[in-house]
Write a protein that holds these residues in place. Structure first.
Motif: not given
Length: 308
Positions: A124-125, A263-267, A271-273, A286-292
């Protein structure tokens, strides 16, 4: 020993990887270890000539890797290790066929298992901020270095090896960016946040001059004035997490995962990530998108009155 002898060909393949392919030392060591395991498996079956190996033998090796063979000191391996070992054996057979030593690549159709996808762990942040604050204690040149190091790791999502390899000139304060050199020597320019730049400025002005003992371009220095090692930088993070009271296992990659997830949580666009992380393929990112998505499911399940 015949030209098609397994032992002879293993040595020839390792030479091929070293000289012609220019593979890294760690890769060579890994392939050598895996192929010695394969050679031992074949020897126990009485096979010393690669021409006597068929597809069934390669499949039996795959089964042995997964089940283990305690009688011969061969423990069962995790799917990721099985896949790596089989890939080495497949490369070995492909090499033998390409060299004309054997007529066919008998390992071609034997596919390694697909390792179960493990979601990267992120913090967490608030936990990240607590670790960054803890790096500043106690005060002094090393604390300034440690805070700058961890701020940069989190601000850029960099690998620990990329940060410890930095020279002072790799930081572009005017454009708030840093040049990172990733896998395969690929360079990328990554923006740096103001808190990280502020920590770097404090370290460069009051910390690094107190640590340096001889001329060196290295950005992060150890107490002897040389470049900070990857292992020492890792310990900086572990110590800061302990002081912050974080009871989870924390590694430099944890900060990298946290960077991507936040970053992904923040929108941010995936592809930028991908570019920021230095991934060659967006599939890796894209594995990080699974986390979100999993986080959203948890929130939905606990907060929505009709979720259950």
């Amino acid at each position: 020993m015949t030209i098609s002898g397994v032992e002879h060909l293993v040595d020839a393949y390792i030479d091929h990887l070293t000289v012609e392919r220019g593979s890294a030392a760690n890769t060579i060591a890994s392939y050598r270890r895996d192929l010695l395991r394969y050679r031992g498996f074949l020897a126990r079956r009485g096979v010393t000539d690669l021409r006597d190996v068929d597809e069934g033998a390669v499949r039996d090796f795959l089964v042995a890797l997964r089940r283990g063979d305690p009688d011969n000191g061969m423990p069962a391996l995790a799917d990721s290790s099985v896949a790596r070992t089989l890939i080495a054996a497949r490369g070995f057979h492909k090499f033998a066929a390409a060299e004309g030593v054997v007529d066919d690549d008998v390992a071609h159709a034997v596919r390694p298992p697909t390792p179960a996808q493990r979601l990267p762990k992120s913090l967490p942040v608030d936990d990240v901020l607590a670790i960054l604050d803890a790096a500043s204690v106690p005060e002094g040149p090393r604390a300034l270095r440690d805070r700058a190091l961890l701020e940069l790791l989190y601000s850029c999502g960099a690998r620990i090896s990329e940060v410890t390899a930095l020279d002072v000139d790799d930081i572009d304060v005017e454009h708030r960016a840093v040049v990172l050199r990733g896998k395969g020597g690929k360079e990328r320019i990554v923006p740096v946040g103001r808190p990280a730049l502020s920590a770097l400025d404090a370290y460069l002005v009051r910390g690094r001059p107190a640590l340096i003992k001889k001329g060196t371009p290295a950005l992060f220095l150890n107490i002897r004035g040389g470049r900070l090692s990857r292992q020492s930088a890792w310990q900086v993070l572990v110590d800061a997490a302990e002081r912050a009271g974080i009871d989870k296992d924390v590694s430099p990659h944890t900060l990298r995962h946290s960077f991507a997830t936040h970053l992904l949580d923040g929108g941010a666009d995936v592809r930028v990530v991908q570019e920021l992380l230095g991934h060659s393929s967006v599939t890796t990112t894209q594995v990080y998108t699974m986390v979100t998505v999993n986080t959203m499911r948890e929130v939905y399940a606990t907060a929505h009155p009709r979720a259950r």
